[in-house]
Design a protein around this motif. Structure first.
Motif, PDB file in Angstrom:
ATOM      1  N   TYR A  69       0.845  -1.187   0.000  1.00 45.40           N
ATOM      2  CA  TYR A  69       0.000   0.000   0.000  1.00 45.40           C
ATOM      3  C   TYR A  69       0.889   1.248   0.000  1.00 45.40           C
ATOM      4  O   TYR A  69       1.707   1.417   0.903  1.00 45.40           O
ATOM      5  CB  TYR A  69      -0.913   0.026   1.223  1.00 45.40           C
ATOM      6  N   PRO A  70       0.726   2.128  -0.973  1.00 41.09           N
ATOM      7  CA  PRO A  70       1.499   3.390  -0.985  1.00 41.09           C
ATOM      8  C   PRO A  70       0.831   4.433  -0.072  1.00 41.09           C
ATOM      9  O   PRO A  70      -0.234   4.958  -0.397  1.00 41.09           O
ATOM     10  CB  PRO A  70       1.447   3.815  -2.454  1.00 41.09           C
ATOM     11  N   LEU A  71       1.446   4.713   1.051  1.00 38.78           N
ATOM     12  CA  LEU A  71       0.924   5.709   1.987  1.00 38.78           C
ATOM     13  C   LEU A  71       1.419   7.093   1.580  1.00 38.78           C
ATOM     14  O   LEU A  71       2.607   7.297   1.368  1.00 38.78           O
ATOM     15  CB  LEU A  71       1.380   5.395   3.411  1.00 38.78           C
ATOM     16  N   THR A  72       0.489   8.034   1.473  1.00 34.53           N
ATOM     17  CA  THR A  72       0.825   9.421   1.153  1.00 34.53           C
ATOM     18  C   THR A  72       0.330  10.316   2.274  1.00 34.53           C
ATOM     19  O   THR A  72      -0.855  10.278   2.626  1.00 34.53           O
ATOM     20  CB  THR A  72       0.181   9.862  -0.172  1.00 34.53           C
ATOM     21  N   VAL A  73       1.212  11.104   2.855  1.00 36.52           N
ATOM     22  CA  VAL A  73       0.846  12.042   3.919  1.00 36.52           C
ATOM     23  C   VAL A  73       1.003  13.456   3.380  1.00 36.52           C
ATOM     24  O   VAL A  73       2.112  13.915   3.123  1.00 36.52           O
ATOM     25  CB  VAL A  73       1.729  11.844   5.170  1.00 36.52           C
ATOM     26  N   SER A 100      -2.480  28.805   4.934  1.00 37.49           N
ATOM     27  CA  SER A 100      -1.581  27.653   4.972  1.00 37.49           C
ATOM     28  C   SER A 100      -0.711  27.646   3.730  1.00 37.49           C
ATOM     29  O   SER A 100      -1.084  28.187   2.679  1.00 37.49           O
ATOM     30  CB  SER A 100      -2.367  26.346   5.073  1.00 37.49           C
ATOM     31  N   GLU A 101       0.428  27.018   3.869  1.00 39.77           N
ATOM     32  CA  GLU A 101       1.402  26.948   2.783  1.00 39.77           C
ATOM     33  C   GLU A 101       1.752  25.486   2.552  1.00 39.77           C
ATOM     34  O   GLU A 101       2.317  24.828   3.433  1.00 39.77           O
ATOM     35  CB  GLU A 101       2.644  27.744   3.168  1.00 39.77           C
ATOM     36  N   PRO A 102       1.408  24.908   1.390  1.00 36.55           N
ATOM     37  CA  PRO A 102       1.660  23.490   1.140  1.00 36.55           C
ATOM     38  C   PRO A 102       3.145  23.144   1.235  1.00 36.55           C
ATOM     39  O   PRO A 102       4.005  23.945   0.875  1.00 36.55           O
ATOM     40  CB  PRO A 102       1.129  23.269  -0.282  1.00 36.55           C
ATOM     41  N   ALA A 103       3.420  21.959   1.731  1.00 34.47           N
ATOM     42  CA  ALA A 103       4.791  21.436   1.805  1.00 34.47           C
ATOM     43  C   ALA A 103       4.814  20.081   1.107  1.00 34.47           C
ATOM     44  O   ALA A 103       3.764  19.500   0.817  1.00 34.47           O
ATOM     45  CB  ALA A 103       5.244  21.312   3.256  1.00 34.47           C
ATOM     46  N   ALA A 104       6.006  19.599   0.828  1.00 31.32           N
ATOM     47  CA  ALA A 104       6.148  18.337   0.105  1.00 31.32           C
ATOM     48  C   ALA A 104       5.512  17.194   0.888  1.00 31.32           C
ATOM     49  O   ALA A 104       5.687  17.072   2.099  1.00 31.32           O
ATOM     50  CB  ALA A 104       7.625  18.050  -0.144  1.00 31.32           C
ATOM     51  N   ALA A 105       4.763  16.353   0.177  1.00 32.03           N
ATOM     52  CA  ALA A 105       4.104  15.216   0.806  1.00 32.03           C
ATOM     53  C   ALA A 105       5.121  14.124   1.132  1.00 32.03           C
ATOM     54  O   ALA A 105       6.147  13.977   0.454  1.00 32.03           O
ATOM     55  CB  ALA A 105       3.021  14.664  -0.113  1.00 32.03           C
ATOM     56  N   LEU A 106       4.823  13.358   2.184  1.00 27.13           N
ATOM     57  CA  LEU A 106       5.639  12.206   2.527  1.00 27.13           C
ATOM     58  C   LEU A 106       5.029  10.960   1.887  1.00 27.13           C
ATOM     59  O   LEU A 106       3.802  10.801   1.872  1.00 27.13           O
ATOM     60  CB  LEU A 106       5.696  12.010   4.038  1.00 27.13           C
TER      61      LEU A 106
END
Length: 355
Positions: free
Chosen positions: A278-282, A293-299
């Motif tokens: 399962y590919p988990l994306t945070v 808010s300011e988006p940051a790179a997803a984990l």
């Protein structure tokens, strides 16, 4: 919204106070709140009140305080206390360090627990008396220490009342409080950082071998930076983004610097075909002092789990046993028939010789 602390007798006061505050202090999402009626006897008048951020003239429409300042800076604010009851009330005012509970609700430390961070920065008078139906505006001073570390610091600011009574012969004390969060960003190097500190998955087979099972994914996130973050996690299974079948993202959860939170995702429709991946994306974004808010790179991280088809194996074993039993029975009957034929031939041969 309410903040409740309860203490039963002198020996239970601290423990029950901490428990009640942890479960009843509602600061998340709404800065102003109206307390539930507070009274220890049906004959006593009930007390309701609200607390909101304000300017010198009164409530200014904010839900809570979002501040930004340099180390050593002093920021002047105000709070407004409204007495919605029918009697004059003296409210105690206090501030304490703030935090998010395991369920994502904002809370503040209970009385008796010493604050070590932003709760110590907030200066407010000890109490205020408000006439029935009236409002009092109280100055609030936030003094950022010279040695304050850059980044976000959280506190709660509340107005409370304390009432006493008895129940079952024991003394009962109830503190009810209403308040809002005070979030201060200290200027300097802002370094947001998020880490997946642990992750695991467990496969659960269906009792019905002709239906798929499900997978529960559990992962723990930690805000390892100095900025407040909004995070949400998801995975993709069968082309559908989870946790919900509609593909919408999970409701974002706030994490203060140093916060660690465990999340769960349930993935239905998982067939036991061996190793499942399962590919988990945070997703994450940095919350700014102006509530933007300011988006940051997803984990991203792959989570694997072995899915053994136990139900299917049981069915297969049962089928093999049935088929094996049928074959064994057929072979046994065949041997019996052959034995009867051989005996008949032998009898025939003996009859020929005797004749």
């Amino acid at each position: 919204m309410k903040f409740r602390e309860a203490a039963l007798g002198a020996r239970l006061a601290s423990a029950l106070t901490a428990l009640a505050v942890a479960s009843g202090l509602a600061l998340a999402g709404m800065g102003s709140a109206v307390a539930a009626p507070a009274a220890t006897d049906a004959a006593e008048p009930t007390i309701t009140w609200s607390v909101t951020p304000a300017d010198a003239d009164g409530p200014d429409g904010r839900s809570w305080m979002e501040l930004e300042g340099d180390p050593g800076e002093k920021i002047q604010e105000h709070l407004a206390v409204r007495n919605l009851g029918t009697t004059e009330v003296t409210f105690a005012l206090n501030a304490a360090d703030g935090y998010f509970t395991a369920k994502g609700r904002f809370n503040m430390l209970p009385h008796g627990t010493e604050s070590v961070d932003a709760g110590t920065w907030v200066g407010v008078q000890e109490n205020v008396t408000v006439a029935p139906g009236g409002m009092a505006v109280v100055p609030v001073d936030i003094t950022i220490p010279e040695n304050a570390t850059p980044g976000d610091h959280a506190a709660g600011l509340a107005a409370s009342i304390f009432s006493t009574g008895s129940e079952g012969g024991a003394s009962l004390g109830v503190e009810s409080r209403v308040g809002f969060r005070v979030l201060t960003r200290v200027t300097g190097e802002i370094a947001p950082s998020l880490a997946v500190v642990s992750s695991e998955a467990a496969y659960r087979s269906s009792w019905n071998p002709f239906e798929p099972g499900s997978t529960r994914i559990e992962y723990t996130l930690e805000n390892t930076g100095n900025a407040r973050l909004s995070v949400s996690g998801s995975t993709v299974a069968g082309g559908v983004r989870l946790p919900d079948a509609s593909g919408e993202a999970a409701a974002p959860v706030e994490l203060l610097p140093g916060d660690r939170r465990t999340f769960q995702l349930d993935v239905p429709g998982a067939w036991p075909v061996g190793l499942l991946r399962y590919p988990l994306t945070v997703e994450q974004s940095v919350i700014l002092p102006n509530e933007a808010s300011e988006p940051a790179a997803a984990l991203q991280q792959n989570i694997e789990v072995w899915a053994i088809p136990w139900s299917q194996l049981v069915v297969l074993l049962a089928v093999l046993l049935i088929v094996g039993g049928l074959l064994w029975g057929r072979m046994r009957r065949k041997r019996q028939v052959e034995k009867l034929l051989e005996e008949a031939r032998e009898e025939g041969r003996r009859s020929v010789v005797i004749s």
